[in-house]
Design a protein around this motif. Structure first.
Motif, PDB file in Angstrom:
ATOM      1  N   LEU A  44       0.806  -1.230   0.000  1.00 50.84           N
ATOM      2  CA  LEU A  44       0.000   0.000   0.000  1.00 50.84           C
ATOM      3  C   LEU A  44       0.839   1.280   0.000  1.00 50.84           C
ATOM      4  O   LEU A  44       0.483   2.239  -0.703  1.00 50.84           O
ATOM      5  CB  LEU A  44      -0.955  -0.007   1.199  1.00 50.84           C
ATOM      6  CG  LEU A  44      -2.157  -0.947   1.068  1.00 50.84           C
ATOM      7  CD1 LEU A  44      -3.005  -0.890   2.332  1.00 50.84           C
ATOM      8  CD2 LEU A  44      -3.001  -0.590  -0.151  1.00 50.84           C
ATOM      9  N   PRO A  45       1.939   1.377   0.766  1.00 57.43           N
ATOM     10  CA  PRO A  45       2.735   2.619   0.703  1.00 57.43           C
ATOM     11  C   PRO A  45       3.239   2.927  -0.695  1.00 57.43           C
ATOM     12  O   PRO A  45       3.216   4.084  -1.124  1.00 57.43           O
ATOM     13  CB  PRO A  45       3.882   2.344   1.682  1.00 57.43           C
ATOM     14  CG  PRO A  45       3.334   1.349   2.647  1.00 57.43           C
ATOM     15  CD  PRO A  45       2.443   0.471   1.836  1.00 57.43           C
ATOM     16  N   ALA A  46       3.711   1.908  -1.418  1.00 60.42           N
ATOM     17  CA  ALA A  46       4.177   2.135  -2.789  1.00 60.42           C
ATOM     18  C   ALA A  46       3.017   2.547  -3.686  1.00 60.42           C
ATOM     19  O   ALA A  46       3.168   3.399  -4.575  1.00 60.42           O
ATOM     20  CB  ALA A  46       4.851   0.869  -3.321  1.00 60.42           C
ATOM     21  N   LEU A  47       1.841   1.957  -3.461  1.00 58.24           N
ATOM     22  CA  LEU A  47       0.666   2.341  -4.244  1.00 58.24           C
ATOM     23  C   LEU A  47       0.303   3.796  -4.011  1.00 58.24           C
ATOM     24  O   LEU A  47      -0.074   4.521  -4.938  1.00 58.24           O
ATOM     25  CB  LEU A  47      -0.507   1.428  -3.866  1.00 58.24           C
ATOM     26  CG  LEU A  47      -1.837   1.712  -4.571  1.00 58.24           C
ATOM     27  CD1 LEU A  47      -1.712   1.443  -6.061  1.00 58.24           C
ATOM     28  CD2 LEU A  47      -2.954   0.857  -3.974  1.00 58.24           C
ATOM     29  N   ASP A  92       6.769   2.510  -9.033  1.00 59.78           N
ATOM     30  CA  ASP A  92       6.525   1.649  -7.873  1.00 59.78           C
ATOM     31  C   ASP A  92       5.039   1.493  -7.615  1.00 59.78           C
ATOM     32  O   ASP A  92       4.571   0.404  -7.239  1.00 59.78           O
ATOM     33  CB  ASP A  92       7.208   2.231  -6.635  1.00 59.78           C
ATOM     34  CG  ASP A  92       8.725   2.220  -6.749  1.00 59.78           C
ATOM     35  OD1 ASP A  92       9.247   1.433  -7.572  1.00 59.78           O
ATOM     36  OD2 ASP A  92       9.383   3.002  -6.024  1.00 59.78           O
ATOM     37  N   GLY A  93       4.274   2.549  -7.819  1.00 61.58           N
ATOM     38  CA  GLY A  93       2.838   2.478  -7.599  1.00 61.58           C
ATOM     39  C   GLY A  93       2.162   1.541  -8.586  1.00 61.58           C
ATOM     40  O   GLY A  93       1.268   0.773  -8.210  1.00 61.58           O
ATOM     41  N   ARG A  94       2.583   1.584  -9.851  1.00 64.25           N
ATOM     42  CA  ARG A  94       1.985   0.689 -10.847  1.00 64.25           C
ATOM     43  C   ARG A  94       2.335  -0.773 -10.562  1.00 64.25           C
ATOM     44  O   ARG A  94       1.497  -1.673 -10.707  1.00 64.25           O
ATOM     45  CB  ARG A  94       2.454   1.097 -12.239  1.00 64.25           C
ATOM     46  CG  ARG A  94       1.848   2.415 -12.729  1.00 64.25           C
ATOM     47  CD  ARG A  94       2.148   2.647 -14.194  1.00 64.25           C
ATOM     48  NE  ARG A  94       3.585   2.862 -14.413  1.00 64.25           N
ATOM     49  CZ  ARG A  94       4.172   4.048 -14.389  1.00 64.25           C
ATOM     50  NH1 ARG A  94       3.438   5.138 -14.117  1.00 64.25           N
ATOM     51  NH2 ARG A  94       5.468   4.190 -14.602  1.00 64.25           N
ATOM     52  N   GLU A  95       3.571  -1.002 -10.167  1.00 66.17           N
ATOM     53  CA  GLU A  95       3.961  -2.366  -9.816  1.00 66.17           C
ATOM     54  C   GLU A  95       3.187  -2.868  -8.600  1.00 66.17           C
ATOM     55  O   GLU A  95       2.745  -4.028  -8.568  1.00 66.17           O
ATOM     56  CB  GLU A  95       5.468  -2.422  -9.545  1.00 66.17           C
ATOM     57  CG  GLU A  95       6.319  -2.157 -10.786  1.00 66.17           C
ATOM     58  CD  GLU A  95       7.803  -2.173 -10.457  1.00 66.17           C
ATOM     59  OE1 GLU A  95       8.137  -2.310  -9.263  1.00 66.17           O
ATOM     60  OE2 GLU A  95       8.616  -2.052 -11.398  1.00 66.17           O
TER      61      GLU A  95
END
Length: 292
Positions: A197-200, A206-209
């Motif tokens: 969730l933090p990366a999202l 990083d959010g897409r991954e």
């Protein structure tokens, strides 16, 4: 008959008159400060008693916070005027000044010393309480940490447990979830999603991954197709972003309101302090003695 002849020069004692008496009496100022603080204290205690009589916990009749705050502020302003006026009057009267300017200076010095003394007492008392509390908490935390650190090896030894086995067991608990979402337990899936969730939230690559990884986990755990899982994750992401934006807007609004309230309070305090200075000066000027 003898004749006194002078050369037109005055004696030395006449050329150098005595020292001019001091125009500022610190003893009188100290007396005025004591009187001002005492009067302020007595009136403050009286105001507290009056305020408590307005609260009835049985009937539930309690004045509104806004009205109560305005009333307390006005009462504090009145008590400040009375206390500093009395202190300035006492200082000028005890000093026995004959000049209005000297009386005004005595009153303003009483106001300044009272203000500095009040601020010192408040800051030293609050700072001492907070500092003592933090020192106590730090000492307790340090003692607890050292006690636990010393007791852990002894407990493991008494129980017959090898420290290496304990470290291996801890590593097993902290190990990563399986790479394949289909092999994850529901608990592992929840932990993996929480870790992504933090990366999202950061977005970017990083959010897409992270979004793709969460969609894979949702599809495997709910036994649905990948597009359906992606749609669910997208809706959840939109709700999360909307909630985050609303929280940020609320925080900004609260900060603006707090800043406005602090600014207004500062102006009111400055106005009250100036009124106190005027009261001290007026009280001292009223005590000016007329020359006989």
């Amino acid at each position: 008959m003898a004749t006194n002849v002078t050369n037109g020069v005055l004696p030395i004692d006449d050329l150098h008159p005595g020292k001019t008496p001091t125009r500022l009496s610190w003893g009188a100022i100290f007396a005025g400060v004591v009187i001002a603080v005492a009067v302020q204290l007595v009136l403050g205690i009286l105001g507290t008693g009056i305020g408590l009589t307005m609260v009835d916990p049985v009937e539930g009749t309690t004045p509104a916070a806004t009205g109560f705050g305005i009333g307390a502020g006005l009462y504090w302003l009145v008590t400040t005027v009375v206390a500093l006026g009395a202190g300035g009057y006492a200082a000028a009267r005890v000093a026995g000044v004959h000049e209005r300017f000297d009386a005004l200076v005595h009153g303003l010095v009483v106001w300044g010393v009272t203000l500095i003394l009040t601020l010192y007492l408040l800051t030293s008392a609050v700072g001492g309480i907070i500092g003592g509390a933090f020192r106590t908490v730090g000492a307790v935390a340090g003692a607890a940490g050292s006690s636990v650190g010393a007791a852990a090896p002894k407990v493991a030894s008494i129980a017959g447990i090898d420290q290496g086995d304990v470290r291996d067991e801890v590593a097993a608990y902290l190990s990563d979830a399986p790479v394949d979402p289909a092999q994850m337990t529901p608990e592992q899936a929840q932990k993996e999603i929480a870790r992504e969730l933090p990366a999202l939230a950061r977005g970017g690559t990083d959010g897409r991954e992270a979004e793709s990884r969460i969609a894979d986990i949702v599809a495997a755990q709910r036994k649905i197709s990948r597009p359906e899982a992606q749609a669910q994750v997208t809706r959840a992401k939109q709700q999360f972003v909307r909630g985050k934006n609303e929280a940020i807007a609320t925080a900004k609004s609260a900060t603006d309101n707090a800043a406005g309230a602090a600014a207004g309070t500062s102006f009111v305090i400055v106005l009250a302090l100036l009124v106190g200075a005027v009261a001290a000066g007026a009280g001292a000027t009223a005590a000016t003695r007329r020359r006989l």
